[in-house]
Scaffold this active site. Sequence first.
Site, mmCIF file in Angstrom:
data_model
loop_
_atom_site.group_PDB
_atom_site.id
_atom_site.type_symbol
_atom_site.label_atom_id
_atom_site.label_comp_id
_atom_site.label_asym_id
_atom_site.label_seq_id
_atom_site.Cartn_x
_atom_site.Cartn_y
_atom_site.Cartn_z
ATOM 1 N N GLY A 12 66.323 -57.548 -92.100
ATOM 2 C CA GLY A 12 66.272 -57.945 -90.683
ATOM 3 C C GLY A 12 66.697 -56.774 -89.812
ATOM 4 N N VAL A 16 70.805 -57.487 -84.229
ATOM 5 C CA VAL A 16 72.049 -57.349 -84.990
ATOM 6 C C VAL A 16 71.889 -56.320 -86.111
ATOM 7 C CG1 VAL A 16 73.562 -58.568 -86.609
ATOM 8 C CG2 VAL A 16 72.978 -59.599 -84.440
ATOM 9 N N ASP A 37 62.362 -54.803 -92.715
ATOM 10 C CA ASP A 37 61.883 -55.918 -91.897
ATOM 11 C C ASP A 37 60.427 -56.166 -92.268
ATOM 12 O OD1 ASP A 37 63.178 -57.032 -88.930
ATOM 13 O OD2 ASP A 37 61.114 -57.565 -89.443
ATOM 14 N N ARG A 42 58.057 -53.420 -85.330
ATOM 15 C CA ARG A 42 59.480 -53.207 -85.056
ATOM 16 C C ARG A 42 59.999 -51.993 -85.825
ATOM 17 N NH1 ARG A 42 63.554 -58.363 -84.210
ATOM 18 N NH2 ARG A 42 63.801 -57.835 -82.032
ATOM 19 N N ASN A 94 66.680 -63.891 -88.346
ATOM 20 C CA ASN A 94 66.805 -64.874 -87.274
ATOM 21 C C ASN A 94 67.062 -66.280 -87.826
ATOM 22 O OD1 ASN A 94 64.265 -63.785 -88.082
ATOM 23 N ND2 ASN A 94 63.233 -65.294 -86.833
ATOM 24 N N GLU A 169 78.833 -61.741 -87.403
ATOM 25 C CA GLU A 169 78.864 -60.660 -86.432
ATOM 26 C C GLU A 169 79.266 -61.206 -85.063
ATOM 27 O OE1 GLU A 169 78.725 -57.310 -86.837
ATOM 28 O OE2 GLU A 169 79.461 -57.683 -84.819
ATOM 29 N N LEU A 171 79.347 -59.139 -82.196
ATOM 30 C CA LEU A 171 78.951 -58.236 -81.103
ATOM 31 C C LEU A 171 78.265 -59.015 -79.989
ATOM 32 C CD1 LEU A 171 75.610 -57.643 -80.939
ATOM 33 C CD2 LEU A 171 76.095 -56.408 -83.008
ATOM 34 N N LYS A 224 82.595 -68.601 -86.795
ATOM 35 C CA LYS A 224 81.560 -67.959 -85.962
ATOM 36 C C LYS A 224 80.965 -68.980 -84.979
ATOM 37 C CE LYS A 224 78.436 -65.456 -84.211
ATOM 38 N NZ LYS A 224 78.685 -64.415 -83.247
ATOM 39 N N CYS A 280 71.911 -67.007 -78.746
ATOM 40 C CA CYS A 280 72.822 -67.667 -79.681
ATOM 41 C C CYS A 280 73.664 -68.827 -79.144
ATOM 42 C CB CYS A 280 73.739 -66.630 -80.303
ATOM 43 S SG CYS A 280 72.796 -65.463 -81.289
ATOM 44 N N PHE A 281 74.171 -68.741 -77.907
ATOM 45 C CA PHE A 281 75.115 -69.780 -77.471
ATOM 46 C C PHE A 281 74.533 -71.182 -77.640
ATOM 47 C CE2 PHE A 281 78.043 -67.212 -74.391
ATOM 48 C CZ PHE A 281 78.661 -66.659 -75.495
ATOM 49 N N ARG A 350 65.862 -63.561 -74.310
ATOM 50 C CA ARG A 350 65.881 -64.877 -74.971
ATOM 51 C C ARG A 350 66.834 -65.837 -74.258
ATOM 52 N NH1 ARG A 350 66.652 -62.955 -81.126
ATOM 53 N NH2 ARG A 350 67.977 -61.451 -80.057
#
Length: 483
Positions: A12, A16, A37, A42, A94, A169, A171, A224, A280-281, A350
């Site tokens: 990936g 991240v 990947d 990408r 993902n 992670e 970050l 997390k 993510c949230f 996103r």
Amino acid sequence: MALKIKNVCCIGAGFVGGPTMAVMSKFCKEITFNVVDINQKRIDNWNNEDLDKLPVYEPGLKEIISKTRNENLFFSTNVKESIQNADMIFISVNTPTKKSGLGAGKASDLKWVESCAREVASYAIGHTIVVEKSTLPVKTAEVIQKILNSANQNTEKENSSFDVLSNPEFLAEGTAIKDLEYPDRVLIGGENKESMIALSQMYQNWVPENDILFTNIWSSELAKLTSNAFLAQRISSINSISAICEVTGADVREVSRAIGKDSRIGSKFLESGPGFGGSCFKKDILNLVYLSEYFGLIEVARFWEEVVNINNWHQSRITKIVVEKLFGSISQKKIVILGFAFKANTNDTRESAAIKICKDLIMEGAELIIHDPKVDPLQIENDLQIKPSSDTNYQNESSLNNQFGKWRFSNNLNVFDNAHAVLVLTEWEDYKNIEWDKVAKQMVKPAWIFDARSIVNTDKVKKLGINLWSLGDGSTKNEISDF
Ligand code: NAD
Ligand code: UGA
């Protein structure tokens, strides 16, 4: 004797995988990092000579890539070979919310994680430490371990063994390099101490040992999700207070400053904005909601779900205010949108609040000019699912009889001519330096600035005769200037 890691594979190469491995390659020179990947484009962009074309924009990233790429950091699509050579594999793919089937709309879709685990099971040789870097539901490590164990049922393959660790992670985009170089903590969850120490020793090349926490694997996975849920909850809390400020004459920035001085509350993450975005949230809270429902903890599920519900409400609230202030109709009115990324210093859109707000404004008939210093207009088109207008002046296309409005992109800030309103959605530094006195002269009167990021100097702008609505500032609630 601790295991010595020589060859790392990261599956990936996204927001991240790319930055994380770049920083690791900077501090662990004796280790080779292969980032793989399935997305050829990408990978080509990660290998692009022109460092401004890297697929991820992060301050400080290209400087690291320029030093470590093709030294001890390699980007490729050679999944099989990289897994075979690795003694440690990070899974960094993902994990979006499921769109259909059981748990749709809440549970994480683990098909990419599962397919990685199957590839690792098929190709890995000898002993391999498999590290969950993706954010995963609690107990995913068990699923991964089961798939990996099935590797030895393949009789044609040499026996292999695996340890699964969780190393989530933390970050944040826009500050990823700083967050990775100076993390508040590194979390390693697992059962096998030898493997945990091997991973910890890699981090110890730049992270103080005291900041590396060992937990059991389930605590690590849950920590997390909990961390993201708590952070998002703070934003929903302060955004809900911003609405109260607007009707009472209070100012949310003053309220934030006052409560943030309480050391038990702390001053960070109290900035009211257009609603949290990012990949993510929402997904991680919904995952927590799903987990709670699964275990019959319905009250717990409802509690966390409300953090997402109020965020959706808050985004719609902004569109409503814009329409109301512009006399109830924005049909054919030119509105400049400043910022489309979900926060400053990233090209990621996103779940950006801008997506819903711009779509809603277009549905109301507005003619938007969208500016963002880093977001590709093709990405905006993809997010809005509406083609941009081909007429750059909006003059030849008659939208009088059209039900919907339109949008176009601008890569510069010469966009204010004849604009009825400006809406600030991302807190880019460029926007803080806009000369509003010049802008005021170009706009259609009565002109409006809607500042959802508190970057506009209220006192200065008020003197220019532009109407200002600043999110959460009750003193700017009902001003219509005659200028
Ligand atoms: P992303 O979509 O940017 O990148 C994921 C990459 O994985 C894609 O490029 C995809 O092509 C690749 N991929 C998928 N399946 C693959 C396979 N079988 N083999 C090889 N490559 C494969 O996602 P991201 O933002 O990097 O997030 C990855 C994970 O990290 C998620 O679980 C996310 O929740 C978590 N996370 C993200 C952030 C963030 O800021 N974006 C921060 C912390 C944690
Ligand atoms: C967030 C977390 O901060 C990271 O710790 C986590 O690793 C990451 O999610 C993840 O798991 O993906 P990120 O989404 O990149 O990071 O960015 P944040 O800085 O958290 O911002 C998220 C959203 O909240 C943005 O839309 C931002 O504008 C908004 N926000 C943030 C506010 O509105 N107010 C604030 O005070 C802070």
